[in-house]
Design an enzyme around this catalytic site. Structure first.
Site, short mmCIF file in Angstrom:
data_model
loop_
_atom_site.label_atom_id
_atom_site.label_comp_id
_atom_site.label_asym_id
_atom_site.label_seq_id
_atom_site.Cartn_x
_atom_site.Cartn_y
_atom_site.Cartn_z
N ARG A 13 101.91 -88.63 -52.97
CA ARG A 13 101.63 -87.49 -53.09
C ARG A 13 102.10 -86.62 -54.75
NH1 ARG A 13 104.09 -82.63 -50.37
NH2 ARG A 13 103.08 -81.95 -52.02
N ARG B 128 100.40 -77.25 -50.80
CA ARG B 128 101.45 -75.88 -51.12
C ARG B 128 100.22 -75.50 -52.36
NH1 ARG B 128 104.84 -72.04 -49.68
NH2 ARG B 128 105.88 -70.86 -52.18
N ASP C 268 114.76 -80.83 -57.87
CA ASP C 268 112.93 -82.08 -57.63
C ASP C 268 114.10 -83.20 -57.73
OD1 ASP C 268 111.78 -80.61 -56.54
OD2 ASP C 268 110.37 -80.70 -58.26
N CYS D 168 105.25 -80.13 -48.77
CA CYS D 168 107.07 -80.83 -48.62
C CYS D 168 107.06 -79.66 -47.19
CB CYS D 168 107.54 -80.86 -49.59
SG CYS D 168 107.34 -82.06 -50.61
N LYS E 45 102.59 -83.84 -62.66
CA LYS E 45 102.48 -83.26 -61.34
C LYS E 45 102.07 -82.12 -61.79
CE LYS E 45 104.18 -83.33 -57.25
NZ LYS E 45 104.35 -81.60 -56.58
N ASN E 46 103.39 -81.62 -61.51
CA ASN E 46 103.67 -79.52 -61.40
C ASN E 46 103.35 -79.06 -62.70
OD1 ASN E 46 104.56 -80.63 -59.11
ND2 ASN E 46 106.83 -80.18 -60.01
N VAL F 131 118.25 -73.83 -54.02
CA VAL F 131 116.48 -73.34 -54.16
C VAL F 131 115.85 -73.42 -53.27
CG1 VAL F 131 114.92 -73.55 -55.66
CG2 VAL F 131 116.63 -74.12 -57.19
N ARG G 75 108.95 -71.83 -47.17
CA ARG G 75 108.15 -71.70 -48.41
C ARG G 75 107.93 -70.61 -48.44
NH1 ARG G 75 107.34 -77.81 -51.06
NH2 ARG G 75 107.79 -76.71 -52.90
N PRO G 76 108.07 -69.12 -48.48
CA PRO G 76 106.81 -68.39 -48.22
C PRO G 76 106.59 -67.60 -49.21
CG PRO G 76 109.56 -67.48 -48.51
CD PRO G 76 108.86 -68.62 -48.06
N ASP H 76 105.59 -64.51 -50.86
CA ASP H 76 106.07 -63.22 -50.87
C ASP H 76 105.56 -62.25 -52.66
OD1 ASP H 76 108.65 -64.23 -50.36
OD2 ASP H 76 109.27 -62.76 -49.65
#
Ligand code: UD1
Length: 420
Positions: free
Chosen positions: A397, A93, A305, A117, A22-23, A327, A122-123, A125
């Site tokens: 998901r 996201r 994860d 999620c 997925k990622n 993390v 979870r910025p 920047d």
């Protein structure tokens, strides 16, 4: 909403094939916006997040077709729209990953802040810092972010933390920028390497992916390619824990074992037997696993994860096991649900101590996020009676037919659909 019911199951046995990652697939799909010719993708997992990303691409003017299961053909020759619909951004996201490709190809992009999620703030920047370094002007206005630049210019970007998403977004923006971009303290995850390999197939010049310094030399245009996505190391790890927690014997197929080292090491420390054979790993559980310690870190450290699934496993390890989550700052939501099932877990700040072994009992529990949901299914396999996992849309998901695959190993698991 759907529910998944898990009953106490026998030791899992058999073989299971892992789907595409997925990622890795999500950023590769975003990168399809960069190419102007046909792109053929193989080993695409059948997941809700992938469907959302395909909708995002279509909303931007790409053509997406599904010739058969696991395959996609994408053509972004007619890309025209630079604004992503709020409903789609809000669902996931990773939809923010289209920002780099849109900015570099169209010179402009407008997005709302991403959803996804709920595992801590979870910025974005670092993503924005990277785009600014490449010469983009960015305006933030009530959750809306607009970035524009006639032509991005290569630059040096140092990431304060090796963020996976920021590394991917900046890489994708840089491939069509003018001159050389160097990303320092880049993420080294296998999914970054997969994205780099894909971009190179489209004609991009990317070097050093998999190390902390990635160099990109911008090119004028990217074309098309055929590309096969790497196996999902988190899905593979989840099945490995399913074998371990039930004391089973499972052959997990379609894995790249070098991506699995931290998970393999921890299962071996617990006393399980692991045997690698080509692209398979056999996991043989042990009756009384030993206590283990897990500290999540960027790759090649232990993946965040897999933290929730290992926490479920630790409830069956003798003694006091420990999890340190470095993390994300709010990734222990599965703990409360495991406690409802009888787990003895104490949380102090970013550390969870799990006292085992505990006899778990089935309960109705909620999947607060994707991996938390997987952890609850794993706990359900060994809990007395029936475990009902709610908010299953989180699990859908990111896991391709998880009940069907677990049932193939002998698990007693089924889904109750909304309509039932
Ligand atoms: C990706 C994965 C997710 C995994 C995570 C960490 C995808 C689609 N998702 O998420 O499954 O859990 O990597 O391995 O690939 N951060 C900032 N500012 C930023 C970006 C990140 O402070 O601009 C922080 C985050 O809050 C977090 C840490 O950096 O604490 C890591 O996040 P990051 O690596 O960016 O995760 P994602 O790419 O969102």
């Amino acid at each position: 909403m759907d529910k998944i019911v898990v009953e106490k199951s026998p030791a899992l046995k058999g073989r299971v094939r892992v789907s595409g990652s997925k990622n890795a697939a999500l950023p590769i799909l975003a990168a399809c916006l960069l190419g102007t010719e046909d792109i053929y993708l193989d080993e695409v997992p059948d997941l809700e997040d992938i469907r959302v990303m395909c909708e995002v691409l279509e909303s931007l003017g790409s053509k997406v077709s599904y010739p058969e299961k696991g395959k996609l053909i994408i053509n972004s020759g007619g890309l025209k729209e630079y604004k992503t619909p709020f409903e789609l951004m809000n669902k996931m996201r990773a939809s923010f990953l289209v920002m780099g490709p849109l900015l570099t190809r169209l010179g402009r992009t407008e997005n709302s802040l991403p959803g996804g999620c709920a595992i801590g703030s979870r910025p974005i920047d670092y993503h924005l810092k990277g785009f600014r370094a490449l010469g983009a002007e960015i305006e933030e206005d009530f959750g809306n972010i607009t970035a524009h630049a006639k032509k991005l210019k290569g630059s040096r970007v140092y990431l304060d933390f090796p963020s996976v998403g920021a590394t991917e977004n900046i890489m994708m923006a840089a491939v069509l920028a003018e001159g050389e971009t160097i990303i320092e303290n880049a993420a080294k995850e296998p999914e970054i390497v997969d994205l780099s390999n894909f971009l190179r197939k489209l004609g991009a010049k990317v070097m050093g992916a998999g190390t902390s310094t990635i160099r990109i030399n911008g090119v004028e245009k990217l074309g098309g390619a055929r590309y096969s996505i790497i196996p999902d190391r988190i899905e593979a790890g989840t099945f490995m824990v399913a074998a371990a927690i039930t004391g089973g014997d499972v052959l997990v197929e379609n894995v790249i074992s070098s991506h699995m080292l931290p998970m393999m090491a921890k299962l071996e420390e617990a006393g399980c037997t692991l045997t690698e054979d080509g692209d398979s790993i056999r996991v043989q559980g042990v009756a009384a696993p030993r206590e283990i310690e897990v500290k999540t870190l960027p790759y090649p450290g232990f993946p965040t994860d897999m933290q929730a699934q290992f926490t479920a496993f630790m409830t069956q390890c003798k003694g006091s096991s420990e999890v340190i989550e470095t993390v994300f700052e709010n990734r222990f939501m599965h703990v409360e649900e495991l406690q409802k099932m009888g787990a003895e877990i104490r949380i102090e700040d970013r550390r969870a101590t799990v006292f085992g072994p505990s006899q778990l009992t089935g309960a109705t529990v909620k999947a607060s996020d994707l991996r938390a949901g997987a952890a609850l299914i794993l706990a359900g396999l060994i809990a007395e009676g029936k475990t009902t996992v709610t908010a299953v849309h989180h699990i859908d998901r990111g896991y391709d037919r998880i009940e069907e695959k677990l049932r193939g190993l002998g698990a007693k698991i089924y889904r109750i659909s909304e309509e039932d």
